[in-house]
Design a protein around this motif. Structure first.
Motif, PDB file in Angstrom:
ATOM      1  N   VAL A   1       0.874  -1.174   0.000  1.00 34.27           N
ATOM      2  CA  VAL A   1       0.000   0.000   0.000  1.00 34.27           C
ATOM      3  C   VAL A   1       0.910   1.223   0.000  1.00 34.27           C
ATOM      4  N   LYS A   2       0.697   2.122  -0.955  1.00 37.88           N
ATOM      5  CA  LYS A   2       1.614   3.251  -1.159  1.00 37.88           C
ATOM      6  C   LYS A   2       0.825   4.551  -1.139  1.00 37.88           C
ATOM      7  N   GLU A   3       1.288   5.514  -0.339  1.00 36.11           N
ATOM      8  CA  GLU A   3       0.632   6.819  -0.227  1.00 36.11           C
ATOM      9  C   GLU A   3       1.679   7.916  -0.393  1.00 36.11           C
ATOM     10  N   GLU A   4       1.444   8.841  -1.318  1.00 33.36           N
ATOM     11  CA  GLU A   4       2.343   9.979  -1.488  1.00 33.36           C
ATOM     12  C   GLU A   4       1.920  11.065  -0.503  1.00 33.36           C
ATOM     13  N   ILE A   5       2.728  11.285   0.527  1.00 30.93           N
ATOM     14  CA  ILE A   5       2.361  12.226   1.594  1.00 30.93           C
ATOM     15  C   ILE A   5       2.900  13.634   1.336  1.00 30.93           C
ATOM     16  N   ALA A   6       3.827  13.761   0.396  1.00 37.50           N
ATOM     17  CA  ALA A   6       4.381  15.033  -0.076  1.00 37.50           C
ATOM     18  C   ALA A   6       5.009  14.705  -1.433  1.00 37.50           C
ATOM     19  N   PRO A   7       5.333  15.725  -2.243  1.00 36.30           N
ATOM     20  CA  PRO A   7       5.919  15.418  -3.546  1.00 36.30           C
ATOM     21  C   PRO A   7       7.153  14.515  -3.426  1.00 36.30           C
ATOM     22  N   ASN A   8       7.084  13.348  -4.064  1.00 38.93           N
ATOM     23  CA  ASN A   8       8.183  12.367  -4.087  1.00 38.93           C
ATOM     24  C   ASN A   8       8.542  11.822  -2.702  1.00 38.93           C
ATOM     25  N   ASP A   9       7.591  11.902  -1.783  1.00 42.08           N
ATOM     26  CA  ASP A   9       7.784  11.374  -0.425  1.00 42.08           C
ATOM     27  C   ASP A   9       6.629  10.406  -0.156  1.00 42.08           C
ATOM     28  N   PHE A  10       6.952   9.138   0.058  1.00 39.23           N
ATOM     29  CA  PHE A  10       5.937   8.089   0.098  1.00 39.23           C
ATOM     30  C   PHE A  10       5.962   7.343   1.422  1.00 39.23           C
ATOM     31  N   LEU A  11       4.769   7.099   1.950  1.00 34.81           N
ATOM     32  CA  LEU A  11       4.588   6.197   3.076  1.00 34.81           C
ATOM     33  C   LEU A  11       4.084   4.879   2.500  1.00 34.81           C
ATOM     34  N   VAL A  12       4.683   3.777   2.930  1.00 38.04           N
ATOM     35  CA  VAL A  12       4.393   2.468   2.342  1.00 38.04           C
ATOM     36  C   VAL A  12       4.152   1.462   3.460  1.00 38.04           C
ATOM     37  N   SER A  13       3.097   0.655   3.292  1.00 36.47           N
ATOM     38  CA  SER A  13       2.818  -0.447   4.210  1.00 36.47           C
ATOM     39  C   SER A  13       2.842  -1.754   3.433  1.00 36.47           C
ATOM     40  N   MET A  14       3.423  -2.781   4.044  1.00 35.53           N
ATOM     41  CA  MET A  14       3.361  -4.143   3.522  1.00 35.53           C
ATOM     42  C   MET A  14       2.346  -4.901   4.374  1.00 35.53           C
ATOM     43  N   ILE A  15       1.331  -5.484   3.720  1.00 34.13           N
ATOM     44  CA  ILE A  15       0.276  -6.182   4.454  1.00 34.13           C
ATOM     45  C   ILE A  15       0.139  -7.609   3.926  1.00 34.13           C
ATOM     46  N   THR A  16      -0.362  -8.503   4.794  1.00 31.70           N
ATOM     47  CA  THR A  16      -0.547  -9.895   4.391  1.00 31.70           C
ATOM     48  C   THR A  16      -1.970 -10.115   3.885  1.00 31.70           C
ATOM     49  N   GLU A  17      -2.104 -11.095   3.000  1.00 31.77           N
ATOM     50  CA  GLU A  17      -3.412 -11.405   2.427  1.00 31.77           C
ATOM     51  C   GLU A  17      -4.307 -12.138   3.418  1.00 31.77           C
ATOM     52  N   LYS A  18      -3.724 -13.043   4.202  1.00 29.60           N
ATOM     53  CA  LYS A  18      -4.524 -13.915   5.045  1.00 29.60           C
ATOM     54  C   LYS A  18      -5.336 -13.151   6.080  1.00 29.60           C
ATOM     55  N   ASP A  19      -4.694 -12.214   6.777  1.00 30.20           N
ATOM     56  CA  ASP A  19      -5.405 -11.531   7.863  1.00 30.20           C
ATOM     57  C   ASP A  19      -5.196 -10.023   7.868  1.00 30.20           C
ATOM     58  N   GLY A  20      -4.586  -9.483   6.810  1.00 27.78           N
ATOM     59  CA  GLY A  20      -4.421  -8.035   6.715  1.00 27.78           C
ATOM     60  C   GLY A  20      -3.395  -7.461   7.672  1.00 27.78           C
ATOM     61  N   ARG A  21      -2.520  -8.315   8.245  1.00 25.88           N
ATOM     62  CA  ARG A  21      -1.489  -7.806   9.149  1.00 25.88           C
ATOM     63  C   ARG A  21      -0.548  -6.864   8.412  1.00 25.88           C
ATOM     64  N   GLU A  22      -0.183  -5.768   9.071  1.00 25.56           N
ATOM     65  CA  GLU A  22       0.867  -4.909   8.537  1.00 25.56           C
ATOM     66  C   GLU A  22       2.194  -5.438   9.076  1.00 25.56           C
ATOM     67  N   VAL A  23       3.070  -5.896   8.191  1.00 24.96           N
ATOM     68  CA  VAL A  23       4.315  -6.536   8.617  1.00 24.96           C
ATOM     69  C   VAL A  23       5.518  -5.608   8.522  1.00 24.96           C
ATOM     70  N   CYS A  24       5.405  -4.558   7.716  1.00 26.92           N
ATOM     71  CA  CYS A  24       6.516  -3.619   7.566  1.00 26.92           C
ATOM     72  C   CYS A  24       5.951  -2.274   7.140  1.00 26.92           C
ATOM     73  N   ARG A  25       6.532  -1.204   7.676  1.00 24.13           N
ATOM     74  CA  ARG A  25       6.125   0.164   7.327  1.00 24.13           C
ATOM     75  C   ARG A  25       7.381   0.927   6.916  1.00 24.13           C
ATOM     76  N   LEU A  26       7.302   1.638   5.792  1.00 23.19           N
ATOM     77  CA  LEU A  26       8.468   2.324   5.244  1.00 23.19           C
ATOM     78  C   LEU A  26       8.102   3.749   4.837  1.00 23.19           C
ATOM     79  N   GLN A  27       9.103   4.611   4.850  1.00 24.54           N
ATOM     80  CA  GLN A  27       8.983   5.940   4.246  1.00 24.54           C
ATOM     81  C   GLN A  27      10.148   6.126   3.300  1.00 24.54           C
ATOM     82  N   ALA A  28       9.831   6.418   2.039  1.00 23.37           N
ATOM     83  CA  ALA A  28      10.847   6.576   1.004  1.00 23.37           C
ATOM     84  C   ALA A  28      10.748   7.962   0.394  1.00 23.37           C
ATOM     85  N   THR A  29      11.857   8.684   0.403  1.00 27.99           N
ATOM     86  CA  THR A  29      11.909  10.026  -0.163  1.00 27.99           C
ATOM     87  C   THR A  29      12.852  10.000  -1.359  1.00 27.99           C
ATOM     88  N   PHE A  30      12.360  10.486  -2.492  1.00 31.19           N
ATOM     89  CA  PHE A  30      13.127  10.518  -3.724  1.00 31.19           C
ATOM     90  C   PHE A  30      13.448  11.950  -4.123  1.00 31.19           C
TER      91      PHE A  30
END
Length: 246
Positions: free
Chosen positions: A214-243
């Motif tokens: 799941v990817k959300e652009e929170i500012a220009p070229n700045d993204f908040l990202v969540s990794m979630i599982t299919e089975k139960d929707g668990r969020e297993v990793c959260r990242l912020q990437a700035t380009f």
């Protein structure tokens, strides 16, 4: 920097490169993880030591600032050092520099020691006389706690496959960086460079688990990202990437 740090030299190999002939972010994560392992192993508290006691080192956070990525055949110096613990957290910092002293990458991370039941343990319980810690800082702040998940539609679910599994039999720390980079198309990568990355590891993923991004652009070229599982929707990793644009 005092004598408690640990350094190695590395020539950037061809297999580490992307289409720009630069070391991939995944490779950078891998070599930082490797030098951390080499450092603790030098002090006899590495993987083998922990495994004998049914324990292991686990990373919980990593923050990285990239001035530029190393290029093909460039010789770089990797340096790491452990710092005094913050409760159960064992911080560790890193630098990647050129032969001329240019700092390419600065990073800081948080590690914990977990037993077979997932209970955290104090390093001092295992090794009472720790003498290789120092308080220099690669970054002027600790690793970030990313407090909210990304909002948006999930990508197609994909399986955690054999190539992602590490020696502890769950997805390697750097696999999440690969999944992040794959969430952007090649045109975006051609015109942008990763400038900063924060990773919060929340739960482990295992072989045949299925994940989505799941990817959300929170500012220009700045993204908040969540990794979630299919089975139960668990969020297993959260990242912020700035380009940055190139």
């Amino acid at each position: 920097m005092d004598t408690f740090d640990y350094s190695e030299w590395l020539d950037i190999p061809s297999y580490a490169l992307d289409g720009k002939l630069l070391a991939t972010p995944t490779f950078i994560f891998n070599i930082l993880q490797n030098i951390a392992d080499n450092h603790v192993n030098k002090h006899d508290i590495g993987w083998q030591f922990m495994n004998r006691m049914n324990m292991f080192w686990a990373i919980s956070k990593m923050d990285m600032e990239i001035g530029r990525r190393p290029q093909w055949r460039e010789r770089v110096k990797l340096t790491t050092w452990g710092k005094g613990r913050n409760h159960l957290i064992q911080p560790r910092d890193y630098l990647i520099e050129t032969e001329d002293g240019e700092v390419l990458v600065r990073a800081t991370s948080n590690w914990v020691i977990l037993d077979a039941e997932g209970k955290p343990r104090f390093l001092e319980e295992l090794v009472p006389d720790i003498r290789f810690l120092c308080e220099n800082n690669a970054l002027d702040r600790p690793a970030k706690r990313l407090r909210v998940p990304a909002k948006g539609s999930a990508s197609e679910y994909k399986a955690v496959d054999f190539a992602n599994i590490d020696m502890n039999r769950h997805a390697n720390n750097s696999a999440y960086v690969t999944w992040l980079m794959n969430a952007f198309d090649i045109d975006y990568h051609d015109n942008h460079e990763l400038a900063a990355l924060s990773v919060n590891y929340l739960q482990q993923t295992h072989y045949t688990d299925r994940y989505a991004v799941v990817k959300e652009e929170i500012a220009p070229n700045d993204f908040l990202v969540s990794m979630i599982t299919e089975k139960d929707g668990r969020e297993v990793c959260r990242l912020q990437a700035t380009f940055r644009e190139v």
